[in-house]
Design a protein around this motif. Structure first.
Motif, PDB file in Angstrom:
ATOM      1  N   THR A  92     -12.196 100.176  14.225  1.00 35.20           N
ATOM      2  CA  THR A  92     -10.848  99.602  14.256  1.00 35.20           C
ATOM      3  C   THR A  92      -9.775 100.674  14.408  1.00 35.20           C
ATOM      4  N   ASP A 107     -19.091 100.900   3.939  1.00 41.00           N
ATOM      5  CA  ASP A 107     -18.020 101.840   3.580  1.00 41.00           C
ATOM      6  C   ASP A 107     -18.642 103.234   3.568  1.00 41.00           C
ATOM      7  N   THR A 108     -18.151 104.107   4.444  1.00 39.63           N
ATOM      8  CA  THR A 108     -18.782 105.436   4.531  1.00 39.63           C
ATOM      9  C   THR A 108     -18.477 106.279   3.286  1.00 39.63           C
ATOM     10  N   ARG A 133     -16.651 120.580   7.363  1.00 39.83           N
ATOM     11  CA  ARG A 133     -17.136 119.818   8.528  1.00 39.83           C
ATOM     12  C   ARG A 133     -18.210 120.554   9.328  1.00 39.83           C
TER      13      ARG A 133
HETATM   14  N1  LIG Z   1      -6.807 111.558  16.104  1.00 37.77           N
HETATM   15  C1  LIG Z   1      -7.071 112.792  16.443  1.00 37.77           C
HETATM   16  O1  LIG Z   1      -6.251 113.501  17.075  1.00 37.77           O
HETATM   17  C2  LIG Z   1      -8.427 113.384  16.084  1.00 37.77           C
HETATM   18  C3  LIG Z   1      -8.728 114.649  16.590  1.00 37.77           C
HETATM   19  C4  LIG Z   1      -9.964 115.208  16.280  1.00 37.77           C
HETATM   20  C5  LIG Z   1     -10.861 114.519  15.473  1.00 37.77           C
HETATM   21  N2  LIG Z   1     -10.528 113.286  14.996  1.00 37.77           N
HETATM   22  C6  LIG Z   1     -11.519 112.594  14.169  1.00 37.77           C
HETATM   23  O2  LIG Z   1     -11.883 111.375  14.789  1.00 37.77           O
HETATM   24  C7  LIG Z   1     -12.241 110.405  13.814  1.00 37.77           C
HETATM   25  C8  LIG Z   1     -11.430 109.132  14.051  1.00 37.77           C
HETATM   26  O3  LIG Z   1     -10.052 109.460  14.019  1.00 37.77           O
HETATM   27  P1  LIG Z   1      -8.902 108.382  14.288  1.00 37.77           P
HETATM   28  O4  LIG Z   1      -7.700 109.168  14.653  1.00 37.77           O
HETATM   29  O5  LIG Z   1      -9.399 107.325  15.188  1.00 37.77           O
HETATM   30  O6  LIG Z   1      -8.702 107.798  12.820  1.00 37.77           O
HETATM   31  P2  LIG Z   1      -8.050 106.414  12.344  1.00 37.77           P
HETATM   32  O7  LIG Z   1      -7.162 105.834  13.367  1.00 37.77           O
HETATM   33  O8  LIG Z   1      -7.473 106.705  10.995  1.00 37.77           O
HETATM   34  O9  LIG Z   1      -9.262 105.428  12.196  1.00 37.77           O
HETATM   35  C9  LIG Z   1     -10.162 105.561  11.158  1.00 37.77           C
HETATM   36  C10 LIG Z   1     -11.182 104.451  11.255  1.00 37.77           C
HETATM   37  O10 LIG Z   1     -12.189 104.671  10.263  1.00 37.77           O
HETATM   38  C11 LIG Z   1     -12.271 103.533   9.437  1.00 37.77           C
HETATM   39  N3  LIG Z   1     -12.532 103.985   8.074  1.00 37.77           N
HETATM   40  C12 LIG Z   1     -11.722 104.715   7.289  1.00 37.77           C
HETATM   41  N4  LIG Z   1     -12.326 104.948   6.112  1.00 37.77           N
HETATM   42  C13 LIG Z   1     -13.523 104.321   6.180  1.00 37.77           C
HETATM   43  C14 LIG Z   1     -14.589 104.178   5.276  1.00 37.77           C
HETATM   44  N5  LIG Z   1     -14.551 104.725   4.052  1.00 37.77           N
HETATM   45  N6  LIG Z   1     -15.674 103.451   5.663  1.00 37.77           N
HETATM   46  C15 LIG Z   1     -15.737 102.888   6.879  1.00 37.77           C
HETATM   47  N7  LIG Z   1     -14.763 102.985   7.782  1.00 37.77           N
HETATM   48  C16 LIG Z   1     -13.671 103.700   7.436  1.00 37.77           C
HETATM   49  C17 LIG Z   1     -10.948 102.833   9.548  1.00 37.77           C
HETATM   50  O11 LIG Z   1     -11.162 101.472   9.264  1.00 37.77           O
HETATM   51  P3  LIG Z   1     -10.135 100.499   8.525  1.00 37.77           P
HETATM   52  O12 LIG Z   1      -9.699  99.527   9.575  1.00 37.77           O
HETATM   53  O13 LIG Z   1     -10.957  99.859   7.459  1.00 37.77           O
HETATM   54  O14 LIG Z   1      -9.025 101.364   7.963  1.00 37.77           O
HETATM   55  C18 LIG Z   1     -10.630 103.063  11.006  1.00 37.77           C
HETATM   56  O15 LIG Z   1     -11.375 102.173  11.803  1.00 37.77           O
HETATM   57  C19 LIG Z   1     -11.988 111.060  12.466  1.00 37.77           C
HETATM   58  O16 LIG Z   1     -13.194 111.593  11.993  1.00 37.77           O
HETATM   59  C20 LIG Z   1     -11.012 112.172  12.796  1.00 37.77           C
HETATM   60  O17 LIG Z   1     -11.089 113.241  11.880  1.00 37.77           O
HETATM   61  C21 LIG Z   1      -9.329 112.700  15.279  1.00 37.77           C
END
Ligand SMILES: NC(=O)c1ccc[n+]([C@@H]2O[C@H](COP(=O)([O-])OP(=O)(O)OC[C@H]3O[C@@H](n4cnc5c(N)ncnc54)[C@H](OP(=O)(O)O)[C@@H]3O)[C@@H](O)[C@H]2O)c1
Length: 436
Positions: free
Chosen positions: A9, A49-50, A131
């Motif tokens: 999501t 839930d991770t 990480r």
């Molecule tokens: N955005 C960037 O620029 C970027 C860059 C490098 C790496 N990353 C990495 O990419 C990954 C995704 O990033 P994003 O920007 O897409 O993050 P995001 O928009 O915050 O999305 C996080 C997702 O993970 C779910 N989630 C959160 N906690 C959870 C849990 N305990 N159990 C199961 N699901 C959970 C959330 O679901 P809910 O709907 O339940 O909240 C949401 O679907 C992360 O690991 C982040 O560190 C991101």
């Protein structure tokens, strides 16, 4: 393939599920809650839930052919390690892919090195401290018959979201664009839809034990991103840098350190080995005239086809701006329709036909930007027909550094654009000086 996606999501996860579905895969989303999410491009939903690895037992059923782990870290290495174990264990001995999402912050500041590749040692900053250990745990699964893959995205932009949206919000709130740390800080960036295509490629064909940098542009000056974020926020002012200590008061020290991190990272390996082709606009262009500045659209149904046309019309207006700012006569003329275009200038001079417009442009454009130029922002698009649109543009006078010239009036260009042979061009244009 039937692919289980954690974080489906989220910002990246939404794009990944869209592109998996478009490539013909079936997505099973792992979500924290059981409530249905209408409109999503997945076929099934499982609850887990991770941060509670015990809840993941049974999520990876025998019919799951791949796992993409996008849920963010919990902040506790043992919990994250246990979550990876729970999700990866059922794939042992199957040769099926397990794709773990890390990030380029594990590389730390890259210093003078240019375009650091996947073979560089990790020097994680605090926010991603453990990480690299999780990456190693994932990759070790190769020995157990898992096609283990790590993707490290750069700073993700596009769809109006991600960290660049923070720059836009801060510029809007503070009335001045800001960035963090040293003057010359650079971020490796990637468009969220390009990144999603990399995840699809990784799931389909990355070899076991491989790491990939999801980076479209290797080192974008954050000052340029901040200026573009200001533009998206309607703030035409010079960006200023905020010391890390001060940024820590707003974002917390670990995130402030990450925002101030200077990196140059290569995404070339994925292009060469996986055939990945990042093709969306760059981060500055996306902020300036893309998804961070919504446009009012009328006369066409919501949907991807309209989005493509609106993006093309905005790109056309961005070309008008570029050609004007750089006094490019031929480029400017190429944006007009050949057949009977008409242009009424801001001073009321009517030019009829391509030859008249060309002669006038050749006379006035060279030297026109000596004491400033202008920015052009699309504000409203009315589709009169699927291939004809009326476009309201806001034109603001700026200096060459992009800052607003306060004592010059705005213009209100109005274009009728026409789509011919798949390309949008200006068929008629009128500019009006806006006087309060
Ligand atoms: N955005 C960037 O620029 C970027 C860059 C490098 C790496 N990353 C990495 O990419 C990954 C995704 O990033 P994003 O920007 O897409 O993050 P995001 O928009 O915050 O999305 C996080 C997702 O993970 C779910 N989630 C959160 N906690 C959870 C849990 N305990 N159990 C199961 N699901 C959970 C959330 O679901 P809910 O709907 O339940 O909240 C949401 O679907 C992360 O690991 C982040 O560190 C991101």
């Amino acid at each position: 393939m039937k692919v289980l996606v954690t974080g489906a999501t989220g910002y990246i996860g939404s794009a990944v599920t869209d592109h998996l579905a478009a490539a013909g895969h079936q997505v099973v989303a792992l979500t924290r809650g059981a409530e249905p999410r209408p409109g999503r491009t997945w076929q099934a939903q499982v609850v887990g839930d991770t941060a509670d690895p015990g809840s993941l037992a049974g999520a990876v059923t025998p019919d799951i052919e791949a796992v993409i782990h996008l849920a963010p870290p919990s902040g506790d290495a043992d919990v994250d390690s246990a979550a990876v174990e729970a999700l990866a264990a059922p794939l042992r001995g199957t040769g099926r892919p397990f794709v773990y999402t890390s990030g380029i912050w594990v590389l730390g500041a890259t210093g003078a090195a240019q375009e650091v590749g996947e073979d560089a040692p990790t020097h994680p900053i605090d926010i991603v401290g453990y990480r690299p250990q999780i990456e190693q745990q994932v990759l070790a699964g190769t020995a157990d018959g898992i096609r283990a893959v790590v993707v490290r995205p750069g700073i993700v932009y596009g769809r109006g979201g991600g960290i660049p949206a923070i720059l836009v919000d801060r510029a809007r709130q503070g009335g001045v664009p800001e960035y963090y740390g040293e003057e010359g800080v650079r971020w490796p960036t990637v468009h969220v839809d390009d990144l999603a295509e990399l995840f699809v490629a990784a799931v389909e064909r990355a070899e076991a034990g491989t790491v990939w940098h999801g980076v479209g542009e290797s080192a974008v000056p954050v000052r340029d991103l901040a200026r573009a974020a200001g533009r998206a926020a309607g703030v035409l002012a010079a960006p200023h840098t905020v010391p890390v200590e001060q940024a820590a008061d707003v974002f917390g020290a670990p995130f402030a350190e990450a925002l101030a991190l200077d990196q140059s990272v290569s995404g070339a390996a994925a292009r060469t080995a996986l055939g990945w082709r990042p093709r969306r606009p760059g981060a500055v262009a996306e902020l300036t005239s893309g998804s961070y500045r919504p446009v009012e659209v009328f006369g066409a149904p919501d949907g991807p086809a309209t989005d493509v046309d609106v993006a093309a019309i905005r790109a056309l207006v961005a070309e008008v701006e570029h050609a004007q700012q750089h006094e490019l006569v031929d480029r400017f003329l190429s944006l007009f329709r050949r057949e009977d275009p008409v242009w009424t200038t801001g001073h009321g001079k009517r030019l009829s036909g391509f030859e008249e417009i060309a002669a006038f442009t050749q006379k006035v454009l060279p030297g026109a930007t000596a004491d400033g130029t202008a920015v052009y922002d699309v504000e409203r698009v009315l589709f009169l027909r699927p291939d004809v649109a009326a476009v309201n543009v806001r034109q603001q006078p700026v200096r060459h550094d992009g800052t607003r010239i306060a004592d010059r009036p705005e213009g209100r260009p109005f274009y009728i654009v026409v789509k011919e042979d798949g390309a949008w061009r200006v068929g008629a244009a009128q500019n009006t000086v806006a006087v309060d």
